[in-house]
Design a protein around this motif. Sequence first.
Motif: not given
Length: 290
Positions: A2-15
């Motif tokens: 079993x695994x939790x439902x997850x979504x990837x964290x937003x990744x940014x550069x030069x914000x």
Amino acid sequence: MSQFKTTPVPRVKNISKADFIEQYYKPQKPVLIEDLTKNWPAYEKWTLDYIQERSGDQIVPLYNNEPAKDKESVYAPKKEMKLHDYIEILKTQPTDLRIFFYELLKKMPSLLEDFEYPDIGLKFFKKLPALFFGGGESKVFMHYDIDLPDSMHFHFDGHKSVTLFSPEQTKYLYRVPYSIHNLESIDMDNPDFEKYPALQYAEGIQADMKHGDALYMPSGYWHYIKYLDGGFSMTLRALPRSPKRFLNMLSNVVVMRNFDNFTRKYWGQKWLDYKDELAIKRTEKNLKHT
């Protein structure tokens, strides 16, 4: 498995500071910033070798993956060791031993020269920069920070996995009353949805961190951390921004923590078992109304 439902964290550069405030800080959403440390001396310098060379003879408290039981304090270390020897373990073998809240100002102030507080919209509390170390088998139990800070978490020399849950997900997580963690019997890597049915409704955010990455964790967010190999992180904290959250922080630190410590001292395991039972009852009650 079993695994939790997850979504990837937003990744940014030069914000930019303005974009960070509008897109992440104000709406209280996590984000991983890949280039925030690129101009720091720490980006090139901070490795396990670098820390080990500066460790001297200092002794550090170490914790492992086992939860405290009965009347044991959660702040009591499992063992103590020279920092130099501990880092040698991190470099050479998997271990679940970890260092919790290594205060730079007190223990290695020279490292303050290697980084700067990012001008990104957070009013950092500059008296508590802290390092956290772990090995390839180290896990940090699921919890939220008792002082409810907005945190920027920087990782160095290694890889780690961070699973985040927003405060809105608390109703599914079997939060233990008078505490800042959920049931310690829950295997966060393989949750038992039959035994803990509410977990299947929880939706998390997954962040895989490498050297130099900076993860913004908004106030009150739950986090479960796994070190995938030997490494360390630094957390910079900003005090709660709203009066309501500041009062909640004071209640947590002054009232809840002291009440829990006092009761645990006298009731021991009975108090822990009572809280666990209450966590299950409350969560299942929430589930019926979902």
